[in-house]
Each structure stands twice: as C-alpha cells, then as structure tokens.
Design an enzyme around this catalytic site. Structure first.
Site, PDB file in Angstrom:
ATOM      1  N   LYS A  53       0.813  -1.189   0.000  1.00 16.33           N
ATOM      2  CA  LYS A  53       0.000   0.000   0.000  1.00 16.33           C
ATOM      3  C   LYS A  53       0.855   1.252   0.000  1.00 16.33           C
ATOM      4  CE  LYS A  53      -2.972  -2.383   3.246  1.00 16.33           C
ATOM      5  NZ  LYS A  53      -3.257  -2.472   4.685  1.00 16.33           N
ATOM      6  N   GLY A  54       2.118   1.110   0.377  1.00 10.31           N
ATOM      7  CA  GLY A  54       2.968   2.254   0.689  1.00 10.31           C
ATOM      8  C   GLY A  54       3.094   3.303  -0.397  1.00 10.31           C
TER       9      GLY A  54
ATOM     10  N   GLU B  64       7.528   2.697  -5.990  1.00  7.24           N
ATOM     11  CA  GLU B  64       7.643   2.170  -4.628  1.00  7.24           C
ATOM     12  C   GLU B  64       7.779   3.328  -3.646  1.00  7.24           C
ATOM     13  OE1 GLU B  64       7.128   0.219  -2.419  1.00  7.24           O
ATOM     14  OE2 GLU B  64       8.183  -1.662  -2.503  1.00  7.24           O
ATOM     15  N   ASP B  65       7.474   3.044  -2.380  1.00  4.53           N
ATOM     16  CA  ASP B  65       7.664   4.053  -1.336  1.00  4.53           C
ATOM     17  C   ASP B  65       9.128   4.118  -0.910  1.00  4.53           C
ATOM     18  OD1 ASP B  65       7.572   1.525  -0.156  1.00  4.53           O
ATOM     19  OD2 ASP B  65       6.110   2.064   1.375  1.00  4.53           O
TER      20      ASP B  65
ATOM     21  N   ASP C 185      14.703  -0.803   0.702  1.00  8.41           N
ATOM     22  CA  ASP C 185      15.491  -1.057   1.906  1.00  8.41           C
ATOM     23  C   ASP C 185      16.535  -2.133   1.551  1.00  8.41           C
ATOM     24  OD1 ASP C 185      16.188  -1.032   4.588  1.00  8.41           O
ATOM     25  OD2 ASP C 185      14.550  -2.320   5.211  1.00  8.41           O
TER      26      ASP C 185
ATOM     27  N   LYS D 135      17.196   3.552   1.047  1.00 14.74           N
ATOM     28  CA  LYS D 135      18.077   3.354   2.207  1.00 14.74           C
ATOM     29  C   LYS D 135      19.253   2.503   1.739  1.00 14.74           C
ATOM     30  CE  LYS D 135      14.991   2.924   6.209  1.00 14.74           C
ATOM     31  NZ  LYS D 135      14.391   1.922   7.134  1.00 14.74           N
TER      32      LYS D 135
ATOM     33  N   PHE E 115      13.958   4.417  10.769  1.00 12.35           N
ATOM     34  CA  PHE E 115      12.619   3.971  10.383  1.00 12.35           C
ATOM     35  C   PHE E 115      11.728   5.179  10.144  1.00 12.35           C
ATOM     36  CE2 PHE E 115       8.488   2.065  10.417  1.00 12.35           C
ATOM     37  CZ  PHE E 115       8.715   0.889   9.734  1.00 12.35           C
ATOM     38  N   VAL E 116      11.189   5.274   8.916  1.00 10.05           N
ATOM     39  CA  VAL E 116      10.388   6.436   8.549  1.00 10.05           C
ATOM     40  C   VAL E 116       8.925   6.064   8.298  1.00 10.05           C
ATOM     41  CG1 VAL E 116      12.277   7.849   7.647  1.00 10.05           C
ATOM     42  CG2 VAL E 116      11.159   6.203   6.143  1.00 10.05           C
TER      43      VAL E 116
ATOM     44  N   ASP F 256       4.081   3.246   6.626  1.00 10.67           N
ATOM     45  CA  ASP F 256       3.422   2.933   7.896  1.00 10.67           C
ATOM     46  C   ASP F 256       4.359   2.321   8.923  1.00 10.67           C
ATOM     47  OD1 ASP F 256       3.695   0.348   6.541  1.00 10.67           O
ATOM     48  OD2 ASP F 256       2.406  -0.411   8.141  1.00 10.67           O
TER      49      ASP F 256
ATOM     50  N   ARG G 267       0.217   6.366   7.790  1.00  7.22           N
ATOM     51  CA  ARG G 267       0.285   6.498   6.324  1.00  7.22           C
ATOM     52  C   ARG G 267      -0.255   7.848   5.854  1.00  7.22           C
ATOM     53  NH1 ARG G 267       1.580   1.496   3.995  1.00  7.22           N
ATOM     54  NH2 ARG G 267       0.715  -0.351   4.995  1.00  7.22           N
TER      55      ARG G 267
HETATM   56  P1  IMP Z   1      12.874  -4.342   1.025  1.00  9.44           P
HETATM   57  O1  IMP Z   1      13.528  -3.353   0.105  1.00  9.44           O
HETATM   58  O2  IMP Z   1      12.500  -5.643   0.367  1.00  9.44           O
HETATM   59  O3  IMP Z   1      13.706  -4.579   2.257  1.00  9.44           O
HETATM   60  O4  IMP Z   1      11.511  -3.812   1.575  1.00  9.44           O
HETATM   61  C1  IMP Z   1      10.954  -2.599   1.244  1.00  9.44           C
HETATM   62  C2  IMP Z   1       9.627  -2.496   1.975  1.00  9.44           C
HETATM   63  O5  IMP Z   1       9.843  -2.540   3.404  1.00  9.44           O
HETATM   64  C3  IMP Z   1       8.996  -1.148   1.706  1.00  9.44           C
HETATM   65  O6  IMP Z   1       8.130  -1.206   0.595  1.00  9.44           O
HETATM   66  C4  IMP Z   1       8.264  -0.880   2.997  1.00  9.44           C
HETATM   67  O7  IMP Z   1       6.981  -1.481   2.942  1.00  9.44           O
HETATM   68  C5  IMP Z   1       9.087  -1.556   4.052  1.00  9.44           C
HETATM   69  N1  IMP Z   1      10.018  -0.614   4.729  1.00  9.44           N
HETATM   70  C6  IMP Z   1      11.366  -0.603   4.677  1.00  9.44           C
HETATM   71  N2  IMP Z   1      11.885   0.398   5.417  1.00  9.44           N
HETATM   72  C7  IMP Z   1      10.821   1.066   5.925  1.00  9.44           C
HETATM   73  C8  IMP Z   1      10.704   2.235   6.777  1.00  9.44           C
HETATM   74  O8  IMP Z   1      11.673   2.887   7.204  1.00  9.44           O
HETATM   75  N3  IMP Z   1       9.442   2.613   7.073  1.00  9.44           N
HETATM   76  C9  IMP Z   1       8.332   1.951   6.628  1.00  9.44           C
HETATM   77  N4  IMP Z   1       8.390   0.871   5.848  1.00  9.44           N
HETATM   78  C10 IMP Z   1       9.627   0.426   5.499  1.00  9.44           C
HETATM   79 MG    MG Z   2       6.021  -1.462   0.529  1.00  5.59          MG
END
Ligand code: IMP
Ligand code: MG
Length: 179
Positions: free
Chosen positions: A42-43, A98-99, A102, A130, A151-152, A158, A164
């Site tokens: 949803k982000g 994407e939001d 990470d 990140k 953590f944001v 969220d 959100r």
């Molecule tokens: P990754 O890149 O597979 O580790 O995961 C990315 C997803 O993790 C994002 O789409 C978010 O849903 C969640 N996420 C990672 N860091 C944060 C944060 O700082 N705040 C909120 N959600 C996060």
């Molecule tokens: Mg996400």
C-alpha cells in the site's frame, strides 16, 4: 501529526518540489512510449497519486500487492503476489513506483516476476532509498531522497498500518516501538 511520536524529515513542500523534478525527468524519458505506471501497495499510493498528476504524457495505471513468503523463506525475501496487475504488460514500458527500497529484495522479486511477461522495458521509481541496507543489487532509475538507516513513516509509509496519512515523511521516534 503527533510530534511527540515523529520528527519531520521532509515536509510536504520539499516532497512536492522533488516529485515535480522526477515527473519532469519521466516526461522527458518516456516521450512516444507506452507508459504503464505500476504502484506497489500500500505504501506507494500517496507518492504515486502526486507523481502521476505531474507527468505530462498519456499513461496507464495499475497496482500490485505482494507479501513475504512464510517464516522459512523470509531471509530470502521471496515474495508472493497478493494482488496481481489487472492487465497485461506485454509491450508496455513499465515504471514501478515504490515508497522505499530497503534491502531491495521485494523489488528484486517483483522485477523478476514482471520481466517474464514480455514488457518493452521495466524501470523503478522510489520516493526513498536506504542504500546502507541493500542486499539485492537492483538499479533505481528515479529516486526522491536517499536517507540514513532510520525507520520512517508518513506520505504512505506505515508502522503497524499507522501514520500512512501524515503529509510529511517523518522519522518514527524509537520510543514508539521500543516498548
Ligand atoms: P525491502 O527493500 O524488500 O527490504 O523492503 C521494502 C519495503 O519494506 C517497503 O516497501 C516498505 O513497505 C518496508 N520498509 C522498509 N523500510 C521502511 C521504513 O523505514 N518505514 C516503513 N516501511 C519500510
Ligand atoms: Mg512497501
């Protein structure tokens, strides 16, 4: 916004200025192409809504929702499709929105899944990056802001489904989750 729980990192004006810059780049890069903007739920919903309204091109919109596999494969980051796209991406120029990226594992798998469906191209646009936590090598063509490992929340992001709707990107104070 409850300022006892969050510190503002990027307010709405700063975000909108950056969103407009990115949208201008996308408008230049996708002239004459079949642009399909794919939001990851949803982000991405807030960022996506602002971004597409600043892109001055014909485009289509679709959404996808994914979740991590069960506990045994969490470390692999492999994802399961919870809601697939409504339409074919064959011969489309797909821009994934994407939001935040990470570890990069989620987008790595999404891109792998979509690449099998014979799109014309696939690129990624993420509001936040990140880079310090990256595990999967995944090129990001458009990034709003690179942020430190904090953590944001807000602007779509969220913590336990809260925050959100906050208009700013905020750092969640550790006192909120270190209980
Ligand atoms: P990754 O890149 O597979 O580790 O995961 C990315 C997803 O993790 C994002 O789409 C978010 O849903 C969640 N996420 C990672 N860091 C944060 C944060 O700082 N705040 C909120 N959600 C996060
Ligand atoms: Mg996400």
């Amino acid at each position: 916004m409850n300022l006892e729980q969050v510190d503002i990192l990027y307010d709405r004006d700063v975000i909108m200025a950056r969103v407009k810059e990115i949208a201008q780049e996308i408008t230049r890069d996708y002239q004459g192409k079949s642009l399909l903007v794919v939001g990851i739920l949803k982000g991405a919903f807030v960022f996506m809504a602002d971004l597409v309204r600043e892109i001055d091109l014909p485009l289509e919109i679709d959404f996808m929702d994914v979740s991590s596999y069960g506990a045994s494969t969490v470390s692999s980051g492999e994802v399961r499709i919870v809601k697939d796209l409504d339409y074919s991406i064959h011969d489309k120029d797909v821009l994934i929105v994407e939001d935040i990226v990470d570890t990069g594992l989620t987008l790595y798998y999404i891109k792998e899944i979509l690449a099998k469906r014979s799109p014309c191209s696939i690129k990624i646009c993420s509001l936040l990056d990140k880079p310090s936590r990256r595990k999967a090598h995944i090129p990001l063509e458009y990034v709003g802001f690179a942020i430190p490992d904090k953590f944001v929340v807000g602007y779509g992001l969220d913590y336990a489904e809260q925050y959100r709707h906050y208009p700013a990107v905020c750092v969640l104070k550790p006192s909120v989750y270190e209980k």
